[in-house]
Design a protein around this motif. Structure first.
Motif, PDB file in Angstrom:
ATOM      1  N   TYR A 290       0.809  -1.220   0.000  1.00 24.61           N
ATOM      2  CA  TYR A 290       0.000   0.000   0.000  1.00 24.61           C
ATOM      3  C   TYR A 290       0.842   1.269   0.000  1.00 24.61           C
ATOM      4  N   SER A 291       2.044   1.179  -0.485  1.00 26.83           N
ATOM      5  CA  SER A 291       2.944   2.318  -0.462  1.00 26.83           C
ATOM      6  C   SER A 291       3.919   2.235  -1.638  1.00 26.83           C
ATOM      7  N   THR A 292       4.846   3.176  -1.648  1.00 29.03           N
ATOM      8  CA  THR A 292       5.889   3.199  -2.673  1.00 29.03           C
ATOM      9  C   THR A 292       7.057   2.331  -2.235  1.00 29.03           C
ATOM     10  N   PRO A 293       7.898   1.912  -3.167  1.00 30.23           N
ATOM     11  CA  PRO A 293       9.108   1.184  -2.803  1.00 30.23           C
ATOM     12  C   PRO A 293      10.019   2.058  -1.923  1.00 30.23           C
ATOM     13  N   ALA A 294      10.834   1.403  -1.124  1.00 31.28           N
ATOM     14  CA  ALA A 294      11.712   2.111  -0.184  1.00 31.28           C
ATOM     15  C   ALA A 294      12.629   3.104  -0.894  1.00 31.28           C
ATOM     16  N   LEU A 295      13.131   2.750  -2.069  1.00 35.79           N
ATOM     17  CA  LEU A 295      14.045   3.652  -2.767  1.00 35.79           C
ATOM     18  C   LEU A 295      13.351   4.953  -3.173  1.00 35.79           C
ATOM     19  N   LEU A 296      12.081   4.899  -3.538  1.00 34.85           N
ATOM     20  CA  LEU A 296      11.363   6.121  -3.885  1.00 34.85           C
ATOM     21  C   LEU A 296      11.263   7.031  -2.665  1.00 34.85           C
ATOM     22  N   LYS A 297      10.953   6.466  -1.523  1.00 32.42           N
ATOM     23  CA  LYS A 297      10.899   7.277  -0.295  1.00 32.42           C
ATOM     24  C   LYS A 297      12.279   7.834   0.036  1.00 32.42           C
ATOM     25  N   ALA A 298      13.326   7.034  -0.109  1.00 32.68           N
ATOM     26  CA  ALA A 298      14.687   7.515   0.149  1.00 32.68           C
ATOM     27  C   ALA A 298      15.056   8.628  -0.835  1.00 32.68           C
TER      28      ALA A 298
ATOM     29  N   ASP B 148      -6.452   7.221  -2.639  1.00 33.60           N
ATOM     30  CA  ASP B 148      -6.131   7.428  -1.218  1.00 33.60           C
ATOM     31  C   ASP B 148      -4.724   6.936  -0.904  1.00 33.60           C
ATOM     32  N   LEU B 149      -4.335   5.815  -1.498  1.00 34.04           N
ATOM     33  CA  LEU B 149      -2.996   5.287  -1.261  1.00 34.04           C
ATOM     34  C   LEU B 149      -1.923   6.191  -1.863  1.00 34.04           C
ATOM     35  N   LEU B 150      -2.272   6.917  -2.913  1.00 35.98           N
ATOM     36  CA  LEU B 150      -1.326   7.826  -3.555  1.00 35.98           C
ATOM     37  C   LEU B 150      -1.330   9.230  -2.935  1.00 35.98           C
ATOM     38  N   ALA B 151      -2.156   9.444  -1.921  1.00 32.70           N
ATOM     39  CA  ALA B 151      -2.278  10.774  -1.307  1.00 32.70           C
ATOM     40  C   ALA B 151      -0.945  11.351  -0.825  1.00 32.70           C
TER      41      ALA B 151
ATOM     42  N   LEU C 256       1.985  11.065  -2.151  1.00 34.43           N
ATOM     43  CA  LEU C 256       2.680  11.589  -3.326  1.00 34.43           C
ATOM     44  C   LEU C 256       1.993  12.844  -3.853  1.00 34.43           C
ATOM     45  N   ARG C 257       0.689  12.848  -3.806  1.00 31.57           N
ATOM     46  CA  ARG C 257      -0.051  14.036  -4.253  1.00 31.57           C
ATOM     47  C   ARG C 257       0.238  15.214  -3.336  1.00 31.57           C
ATOM     48  N   ALA C 258       0.307  14.962  -2.031  1.00 31.55           N
ATOM     49  CA  ALA C 258       0.645  16.020  -1.079  1.00 31.55           C
ATOM     50  C   ALA C 258       2.065  16.525  -1.318  1.00 31.55           C
ATOM     51  N   THR C 259       2.979  15.624  -1.623  1.00 33.77           N
ATOM     52  CA  THR C 259       4.362  16.015  -1.921  1.00 33.77           C
ATOM     53  C   THR C 259       4.402  16.888  -3.174  1.00 33.77           C
ATOM     54  N   ALA C 260       3.680  16.477  -4.204  1.00 34.30           N
ATOM     55  CA  ALA C 260       3.632  17.273  -5.427  1.00 34.30           C
ATOM     56  C   ALA C 260       3.101  18.667  -5.129  1.00 34.30           C
ATOM     57  N   HIS C 261       2.052  18.736  -4.341  1.00 30.24           N
ATOM     58  CA  HIS C 261       1.470  20.028  -3.977  1.00 30.24           C
ATOM     59  C   HIS C 261       2.486  20.890  -3.229  1.00 30.24           C
ATOM     60  N   ARG C 262       3.156  20.295  -2.241  1.00 33.49           N
ATOM     61  CA  ARG C 262       4.146  21.027  -1.443  1.00 33.49           C
ATOM     62  C   ARG C 262       5.290  21.554  -2.311  1.00 33.49           C
ATOM     63  N   CYS C 263       5.664  20.799  -3.324  1.00 32.39           N
ATOM     64  CA  CYS C 263       6.784  21.179  -4.185  1.00 32.39           C
ATOM     65  C   CYS C 263       6.353  22.013  -5.390  1.00 32.39           C
ATOM     66  N   GLY C 264       5.064  22.296  -5.508  1.00 32.45           N
ATOM     67  CA  GLY C 264       4.585  23.109  -6.629  1.00 32.45           C
ATOM     68  C   GLY C 264       4.634  22.393  -7.961  1.00 32.45           C
ATOM     69  N   LEU C 265       4.473  21.063  -7.931  1.00 30.58           N
ATOM     70  CA  LEU C 265       4.496  20.254  -9.148  1.00 30.58           C
ATOM     71  C   LEU C 265       3.060  19.896  -9.510  1.00 30.58           C
ATOM     72  N   PRO C 266       2.524  20.435 -10.595  1.00 30.45           N
ATOM     73  CA  PRO C 266       1.144  20.130 -10.962  1.00 30.45           C
ATOM     74  C   PRO C 266       0.922  18.618 -11.104  1.00 30.45           C
ATOM     75  N   TRP C 267      -0.061  18.124 -10.372  1.00 30.33           N
ATOM     76  CA  TRP C 267      -0.403  16.705 -10.329  1.00 30.33           C
ATOM     77  C   TRP C 267      -1.274  16.353 -11.512  1.00 30.33           C
ATOM     78  N   SER C 268      -0.972  15.253 -12.153  1.00 30.03           N
ATOM     79  CA  SER C 268      -1.785  14.746 -13.256  1.00 30.03           C
ATOM     80  C   SER C 268      -2.407  13.423 -12.844  1.00 30.03           C
ATOM     81  N   ASP C 269      -3.516  13.084 -13.465  1.00 29.49           N
ATOM     82  CA  ASP C 269      -4.150  11.803 -13.170  1.00 29.49           C
ATOM     83  C   ASP C 269      -3.143  10.676 -13.399  1.00 29.49           C
ATOM     84  N   PRO C 270      -3.034   9.767 -12.443  1.00 31.63           N
ATOM     85  CA  PRO C 270      -2.042   8.693 -12.577  1.00 31.63           C
ATOM     86  C   PRO C 270      -2.463   7.621 -13.581  1.00 31.63           C
ATOM     87  N   PHE C 271      -1.478   6.873 -14.019  1.00 32.63           N
ATOM     88  CA  PHE C 271      -1.715   5.665 -14.806  1.00 32.63           C
ATOM     89  C   PHE C 271      -1.541   4.499 -13.837  1.00 32.63           C
TER      90      PHE C 271
END
Length: 191
Positions: free
Chosen positions: A73-81, A132-135, A137-152
């Motif tokens: 229910y999350s991203t791989p450890a390397l993505l978080k790192a 909800d599981l991607l929230a 990443l969406r919050a991170t995108a928002h914080r960094c000013g990266l426009p979020w697009s619908d995921p694949f």
């Protein structure tokens, strides 16, 4: 020509069925660079040792895709790192010279999931909808000013027949082409 950067976070792309197929198909598109992050960072990623190279890679892109398998229910450890090392560096340590320049760069997630689509709904086997599981990443995108697009999202990724995998891969290519065409390159500010 604009540049779309796809960062693939898979523990071993050579052992992947779905993520390898998606990455290979994406790499065939003009202006797309696919990077196997696990191959670059088999141990760990350091904010200072590796952060400058990754910041430079991100700043050279007009669009960013984070591609990975959903794991527990999350991203791989390397993505978080990577987030901890690179985004912390860019937005908290070197905001004026790096983070501010990345703002406005469109971001899309491409994720694979082993279960069926219906499992990812309120009350489903996995209890939560995929969005909800991607929230985080969406919050991170928002914080960094990266426009979020619908995921694949590719469901049943480890169980697809070759024909279904090819169809899903074609859908990914179409999604990328449409996204690239509809997201103009951001105006990069000078440092």
């Amino acid at each position: 020509m604009t540049k779309t950067l796809i960062l693939v976070f898979h523990r071993d792309l050579s052992q992947s069925k779905a993520n390898a197929a998606l990455a290979a198909a994406a790499a065939s598109l003009p202006g797309v660079e696919v990077v196997d992050m696990q191959a670059l960072y088999p141990g760990d990623i350091d904010m200072f040792r590796d952060g400058e190279r990754e910041a430079t890679r991100l700043l050279a892109a007009d669009r960013i895709v984070l591609q990975f398998p959903i794991q527990w229910y999350s991203t791989p450890a390397l993505l978080k790192a990577w987030q901890d090392a690179v985004l912390t560096r860019m937005f908290y340590v070197a905001y004026e010279t790096e983070g501010r320049l990345l703002e406005g760069t469109p971001l899309m997630v491409a994720a694979t999931a082993g279960n069926v689509h219906d499992a990812y709904r309120t009350g489903g086997r996995n209890m939560f909808p995929m969005m909800d599981l991607l929230a985080p990443l969406r919050a991170t995108a928002h914080r960094c000013g990266l426009p979020w697009s619908d995921p694949f999202i590719m469901y049943e990724s480890d169980r697809l027949s070759q024909q279904a995998l090819e169809a899903a891969t074609a859908d990914y290519v179409t999604k990328l082409e449409d996204w690239i065409a509809s997201t103009p390159a951001p105006l990069k500010q000078a440092a």
